[in-house]
Design an enzyme around this catalytic site. Structure first.
Site, mmCIF file in Angstrom:
data_model
loop_
_atom_site.group_PDB
_atom_site.id
_atom_site.type_symbol
_atom_site.label_atom_id
_atom_site.label_comp_id
_atom_site.label_asym_id
_atom_site.label_seq_id
_atom_site.Cartn_x
_atom_site.Cartn_y
_atom_site.Cartn_z
ATOM 1 N N LYS A 1 0.885 -1.173 0.000
ATOM 2 C CA LYS A 1 0.000 0.000 0.000
ATOM 3 C C LYS A 1 0.921 1.221 0.000
ATOM 4 O O LYS A 1 1.210 1.811 1.044
ATOM 5 C CB LYS A 1 -0.906 -0.058 1.234
ATOM 6 C CG LYS A 1 -2.150 0.762 1.109
ATOM 7 C CD LYS A 1 -3.147 0.410 2.201
ATOM 8 C CE LYS A 1 -4.214 1.497 2.332
ATOM 9 N NZ LYS A 1 -4.989 1.754 1.123
HETATM 10 N N1 PMP Z 1 -7.646 -2.770 -2.623
HETATM 11 C C1 PMP Z 1 -7.085 -1.547 -2.703
HETATM 12 C C2 PMP Z 1 -6.390 -1.152 -3.948
HETATM 13 C C3 PMP Z 1 -7.172 -0.664 -1.604
HETATM 14 O O1 PMP Z 1 -6.632 0.556 -1.673
HETATM 15 C C4 PMP Z 1 -7.862 -1.061 -0.438
HETATM 16 C C5 PMP Z 1 -7.996 -0.105 0.727
HETATM 17 N N2 PMP Z 1 -6.930 -0.252 1.633
HETATM 18 C C6 PMP Z 1 -8.423 -2.342 -0.407
HETATM 19 C C7 PMP Z 1 -8.291 -3.175 -1.511
HETATM 20 C C8 PMP Z 1 -9.146 -2.832 0.819
HETATM 21 O O2 PMP Z 1 -8.256 -3.044 1.889
HETATM 22 P P1 PMP Z 1 -8.704 -2.906 3.405
HETATM 23 O O3 PMP Z 1 -9.866 -3.802 3.590
HETATM 24 O O4 PMP Z 1 -7.518 -3.327 4.180
HETATM 25 O O5 PMP Z 1 -9.049 -1.477 3.619
#
Ligand code: PMP
Length: 300
Positions: free
Chosen positions: A152
């Site tokens: 991320k």
């Molecule tokens: N995919 C992407 C590209 C994201 O940016 C996110 C948000 N963090 C998610 C999936 C979902 O992840 P999470 O459930 O950890 O927020």
């Protein structure tokens, strides 16, 4: 969005003082890593949902780029709690951000750390509770040998930005991206799920999905509910033919997808499995059930 206090580089400081210089390299090259985390009111007081798991992912995101976080995650966990408490917040969104500071050489400049707490969080996608009209993006999700999708990292979100801006221009709510093989990878800020014959199916991380914390939570809750849960490659036609489709992410939880590329999914309304998972997730996050206590990390 503004609150009173921001945690920055080891201190709680006033919102207005939490600024950076224009020569910060994080700004120029997207060199940074971040998280989005939610804190919820629970009967036992405000609790940050899966805080440690989010901070572990932050550490992994940085490690993929060969970067060691400026603080151990135990310290960042204390910092997250302190910024919620200092702002007297309960239901809120936390944004830990590790970014490259001022310098001339991106290979020899230190990273800085900020943690911002806000009442709302990101506003670019579907409103919570409403169903979404999704579109398959003409932009492709980058492959692991371009930029590792499991990280991320700030600059990686230019790909999400292109896809979601295109979807919004087309009058849709959410972009879904395919990988180089033409298989479903991820949403622009959400993971993608379908329900087929009572089974809950999501693409594997190797397809280019971010290892979402909500994704993993939903897989656990669905399995506990007796549903079959599978990681499996999905083509766009698998979305069109699904009984139900939904997106997961910290900002909005679970979002039912009502249509993909204008084609109604199922009967074009949130399905029963999606509705049940929305309820289960809300109960667990808000401490309305005893299960998964360890996911609710108390602010106090
Ligand atoms: N995919 C992407 C590209 C994201 O940016 C996110 C948000 N963090 C998610 C999936 C979902 O992840 P999470 O459930 O950890 O927020």
């Amino acid at each position: 969005m503004a609150t009173k206090i921001v945690w920055m580089d080891g201190e709680l400081i006033n919102w207005d003082d939490a600024t950076v210089h224009v020569t910060s390299l994080g700004l120029h090259y997207g060199l940074g890593f971040f998280e989005g985390i939610r804190c919820h009111s629970t009967p036992a007081g405000p609790a940050i949902f899966r805080l440690t798991d989010h901070l572990r992912r932050l550490r992994r995101s940085a490690a993929i780029y060969g970067v060691k976080l400026p603080y151990p995650i135990e310290d960042l966990a204390v910092a997250c709690r302190s910024v919620v408490a200092a702002n007297h917040l309960s239901d809120c969104y936390l944004r830990p951000l590790v970014f490259m500071g001022e310098g001339g050489n991106p290979f020899a400049t230190a990273f800085r750390t900020a943690i911002i707490a806000s009442e709302s969080g990101p506003l670019a996608g579907s409103p919570a509770g409403a169903g979404a009209r999704a579109q398959i993006s003409s932009f492709q999700r980058f492959g692991a040998n371009s930029m590792p999708p499991t990280a991320k990292a700030c600059g990686q979100y230019l790909n999400s930005y292109l896809a979601q801006a295109e979807a919004l221009r087309a009058g849709c709510d959410e972009a879904i991206l395919l990988n180089a093989k033409g298989l479903v990878a991820d949403g622009w800020a959400h993971n993608v799920f379908v329900v087929v014959d009572e089974a809950v199916v999501t693409p594997p991380v190797s397809a280019g999905a971010l290892p979402g914390i909500t994704r993993q939570t939903i897989m656990t809750l669905a399995a506990e509910d007796g549903l079959a849960v599978r990681e499996q490659d999905l083509a766009r036609s698998d979305l069109y033919l699904a009984d139900e489709c939904f997106l997961t992410g910290t900002s909005v939880g679970v979002v039912p997808v009502l249509s993909v590329d204008g084609r109604p999914i199922g009967v074009g309304e949130p399905g029963p499995v999606t509705a049940r998972l929305i309820e289960r997730l809300s109960d667990v996050m808000h401490g309305m059930v005893d299960a998964h206590k360890d996911w609710r990390e108390s602010v106090a």
